[in-house]
Design a protein around this motif. Structure first.
Motif, PDB file in Angstrom:
ATOM      1  N   UNK A  74      -4.004  13.135  99.577  1.00 32.95           N
ATOM      2  CA  UNK A  74      -2.907  12.181 100.029  1.00 32.95           C
ATOM      3  C   UNK A  74      -3.115  11.060  99.139  1.00 32.95           C
ATOM      4  N   UNK A  75      -4.322  10.797  98.434  1.00 30.02           N
ATOM      5  CA  UNK A  75      -4.414   9.688  97.199  1.00 30.02           C
ATOM      6  C   UNK A  75      -3.553  10.225  96.200  1.00 30.02           C
ATOM      7  N   UNK A  76      -3.813  11.506  95.858  1.00 32.46           N
ATOM      8  CA  UNK A  76      -3.161  12.163  94.630  1.00 32.46           C
ATOM      9  C   UNK A  76      -1.511  12.200  94.809  1.00 32.46           C
ATOM     10  N   UNK A  77      -1.183  12.356  95.997  1.00 30.85           N
ATOM     11  CA  UNK A  77       0.296  12.372  96.083  1.00 30.85           C
ATOM     12  C   UNK A  77       0.831  10.997  96.076  1.00 30.85           C
ATOM     13  N   UNK A  78       0.125  10.131  96.533  1.00 30.09           N
ATOM     14  CA  UNK A  78       0.634   8.801  96.460  1.00 30.09           C
ATOM     15  C   UNK A  78       0.692   8.059  95.230  1.00 30.09           C
ATOM     16  N   UNK A 134       4.750   9.332 100.304  1.00 27.89           N
ATOM     17  CA  UNK A 134       4.135   8.674 101.260  1.00 27.89           C
ATOM     18  C   UNK A 134       3.119   9.548 102.131  1.00 27.89           C
ATOM     19  N   UNK A 135       1.988   8.974 102.178  1.00 31.16           N
ATOM     20  CA  UNK A 135       0.916   9.916 102.978  1.00 31.16           C
ATOM     21  C   UNK A 135       0.134   8.856 103.959  1.00 31.16           C
ATOM     22  N   UNK A 136      -0.243   9.652 104.839  1.00 33.46           N
ATOM     23  CA  UNK A 136      -0.933   9.114 105.899  1.00 33.46           C
ATOM     24  C   UNK A 136      -2.032   9.963 106.352  1.00 33.46           C
ATOM     25  N   UNK A 137      -3.299   9.207 106.659  1.00 32.51           N
ATOM     26  CA  UNK A 137      -4.507   9.763 107.234  1.00 32.51           C
ATOM     27  C   UNK A 137      -4.815   8.975 108.623  1.00 32.51           C
ATOM     28  N   UNK A 138      -5.579   9.797 109.285  1.00 33.20           N
ATOM     29  CA  UNK A 138      -5.937   9.268 110.582  1.00 33.20           C
ATOM     30  C   UNK A 138      -7.233   9.764 110.967  1.00 33.20           C
ATOM     31  N   UNK A 139      -8.425   9.351 110.996  1.00 35.08           N
ATOM     32  CA  UNK A 139      -9.703   9.732 111.248  1.00 35.08           C
ATOM     33  C   UNK A 139     -10.412   8.817 111.694  1.00 35.08           C
ATOM     34  N   UNK A 155     -10.816   2.112 102.090  1.00 34.40           N
ATOM     35  CA  UNK A 155     -10.664   3.673 102.036  1.00 34.40           C
ATOM     36  C   UNK A 155     -12.047   4.345 101.570  1.00 34.40           C
ATOM     37  N   UNK A 156     -11.766   5.587 101.925  1.00 39.77           N
ATOM     38  CA  UNK A 156     -12.964   6.292 101.607  1.00 39.77           C
ATOM     39  C   UNK A 156     -14.275   6.307 102.472  1.00 39.77           C
ATOM     40  N   UNK A 157     -15.229   6.911 101.862  1.00 43.55           N
ATOM     41  CA  UNK A 157     -15.218   7.695 100.134  1.00 43.55           C
ATOM     42  C   UNK A 157     -14.265   8.717 100.143  1.00 43.55           C
ATOM     43  N   UNK A 158     -14.047   9.385 100.998  1.00 46.89           N
ATOM     44  CA  UNK A 158     -13.196  10.927 100.891  1.00 46.89           C
ATOM     45  C   UNK A 158     -11.764  10.261 100.515  1.00 46.89           C
ATOM     46  N   UNK A 159     -11.059   9.735 101.531  1.00 45.66           N
ATOM     47  CA  UNK A 159      -9.946   9.666 101.463  1.00 45.66           C
ATOM     48  C   UNK A 159      -9.625   8.071 100.760  1.00 45.66           C
ATOM     49  N   UNK A 160      -9.271   8.071  99.440  1.00 45.08           N
ATOM     50  CA  UNK A 160      -9.511   6.922  98.553  1.00 45.08           C
ATOM     51  C   UNK A 160      -8.459   5.950  98.926  1.00 45.08           C
ATOM     52  N   UNK A 161      -7.078   6.169  98.656  1.00 42.14           N
ATOM     53  CA  UNK A 161      -5.991   5.342  98.867  1.00 42.14           C
ATOM     54  C   UNK A 161      -4.813   6.058  99.096  1.00 42.14           C
ATOM     55  N   UNK A 162      -4.573   6.526 100.387  1.00 38.89           N
ATOM     56  CA  UNK A 162      -3.230   7.216 101.158  1.00 38.89           C
ATOM     57  C   UNK A 162      -2.358   5.933 101.148  1.00 38.89           C
ATOM     58  N   UNK A 163      -1.073   6.102 101.275  1.00 41.51           N
ATOM     59  CA  UNK A 163      -0.386   5.298 101.498  1.00 41.51           C
ATOM     60  C   UNK A 163      -0.269   4.300 102.826  1.00 41.51           C
ATOM     61  N   UNK A 164      -0.871   5.048 104.045  1.00 37.44           N
ATOM     62  CA  UNK A 164      -1.132   4.447 105.025  1.00 37.44           C
ATOM     63  C   UNK A 164      -2.272   5.198 105.733  1.00 37.44           C
ATOM     64  N   UNK A 165      -3.111   4.446 106.494  1.00 35.25           N
ATOM     65  CA  UNK A 165      -4.520   5.301 107.154  1.00 35.25           C
ATOM     66  C   UNK A 165      -4.815   4.315 108.652  1.00 35.25           C
ATOM     67  N   UNK A 184       3.091   7.698 114.197  1.00 30.26           N
ATOM     68  CA  UNK A 184       3.592   7.616 112.775  1.00 30.26           C
ATOM     69  C   UNK A 184       4.543   8.968 112.527  1.00 30.26           C
ATOM     70  N   UNK A 185       4.033  10.039 113.071  1.00 28.85           N
ATOM     71  CA  UNK A 185       4.720  11.258 112.766  1.00 28.85           C
ATOM     72  C   UNK A 185       6.105  11.262 113.150  1.00 28.85           C
ATOM     73  N   UNK A 186       6.297  10.768 114.422  1.00 22.44           N
ATOM     74  CA  UNK A 186       7.422  10.756 115.244  1.00 22.44           C
ATOM     75  C   UNK A 186       8.423   9.720 114.399  1.00 22.44           C
ATOM     76  N   UNK A 187       7.902   8.443 113.928  1.00 19.58           N
ATOM     77  CA  UNK A 187       8.882   7.512 113.588  1.00 19.58           C
ATOM     78  C   UNK A 187       8.869   7.105 112.302  1.00 19.58           C
ATOM     79  N   UNK A 188       7.952   7.707 111.174  1.00 16.95           N
ATOM     80  CA  UNK A 188       8.026   7.448 110.151  1.00 16.95           C
ATOM     81  C   UNK A 188       8.281   8.611 109.178  1.00 16.95           C
ATOM     82  N   UNK A 189       8.893   8.128 107.950  1.00 15.29           N
ATOM     83  CA  UNK A 189       9.150   9.388 106.884  1.00 15.29           C
ATOM     84  C   UNK A 189       7.828   9.551 106.070  1.00 15.29           C
TER      85      UNK A 189
END
Length: 280
Positions: A86-90, A96-101, A112-122, A149-154
């Motif tokens: 998610x970070x690498x792609x952004x 545009x990337x998204x992480x929910x955890x 962010x992180x330590x694992x997910x460093x900088x997705x576009x949105x979290x 988010x999945x339904x309403x955002x690209x």
């Protein structure tokens, strides 16, 4: 005609034993597998059967010797050099990337992180305590947030983490309560898929959906050893070019498939240890 948009959803369900999954009625995972595949994934000999190392391998596409996550405290990690997808792609591809955890080492409140460093949105939604009921509430809130988010955002690539099955096994073992937690996780996967299908642009999009677990459990609950039950994980994969399982799928292949499904050039991601398994 416009080229169909490619999007990827990865759902990580923590600590689900393959043998338990095989004997339960999980209609949403079963439907994904029917048009794609479900296959065992063996935690490799170098990787501890713990959530930190296993999830790091899944989302970075490299093994423990590269990402440096050997335990759940992430001490000495090299995730700045080998970031999550998610970070690498952004950062590298402008996606545009998204992480929910809800598990803190995956996504903390700030920075962010330590694992997910900088997705576009979290979205970080922590359980009130480490208890099965609290984790069920957490997973419910994560599912609601991610579905919106999945339904309403690209969003090009998403990772959604569900942790209740793992916590239930730790506290109550791999009995009836654990099986109920697995069934609820399948139901939540179904709601995420419904959100994807509800998108106004869905007919013009090509979706790859990957659902993966990190490790198993012993019967009494717990992991970290090298028993067959602990080191057997699994992957359900569905999407363009994904028709049948190759002879061997590894955790490192998940991130590689994310990049391949989005049409990212392989030379942009030369550090990966994994290989995509789609045929397109």
């Amino acid at each position: 005609m416009p080229t169909p948009a490619d999007r990827v959803l990865v759902v990580g369900i923590d600590g689900v034993r393959l043998d338990v999954l095989r004997r339960l009625p999980t209609p949403h995972l079963d439907a994904l597998a029917a048009d794609g595949f479900r296959t065992p994934v063996e935690v490799d000999a170098r990787t501890p059967t713990m959530s930190g190392p296993c999830w790091a391998t899944v989302v970075t596409g490299v093994g423990v010797d590269k990402h440096g996550v050997w335990s759940n405290d992430f001490t000495g990690h090299r995730l700045d050099v080998f970031p999550d997808f998610a970070t690498r792609l952004a950062r590298q591809d402008g996606r545009r990337t998204f992480v929910a955890a809800g598990w803190q080492p995956l996504m903390q409140v700030r920075d962010g992180g330590p694992l997910f460093r900088a997705p576009s949105r979290s979205a970080y939604i922590a359980p009130a305590e480490d208890a099965p009921e609290a984790w069920e509430t957490c997973d419910e809130r994560i599912t609601e947030e991610a579905a919106g988010v999945l339904a309403g955002e690209d969003i090009d690539a998403s990772f959604v983490y569900l942790g209740a099955p793992d916590e239930t096994a730790h506290v109550l073992g791999c009995g009836a309560a654990y099986e109920e937690a697995v069934l609820r996780a399948d139901e939540r996967v179904g709601r995420l898929l419904d959100a994807v299908r509800s998108r106004p642009a869905y007919d013009g999009e090509r979706w790859t959906v990957l659902v993966v677990t990190d490790h198993g459990h012993v019967d009494a609950g717990g992991h970290g050893g090298r028993s067959l039950e602990e080191r057997t994980a699994w992957l359900v994969a569905n999407g363009p070019g994904i028709t049948s399982a190759p002879p061997q799928v590894r955790h490192v292949d998940v991130a590689a498939q994310v990049f391949a499904s989005l049409g990212c050039s392989a030379d942009r991601h030369w550090t990966l240890d994994g290989r995509p398994f789609s045929r397109v």
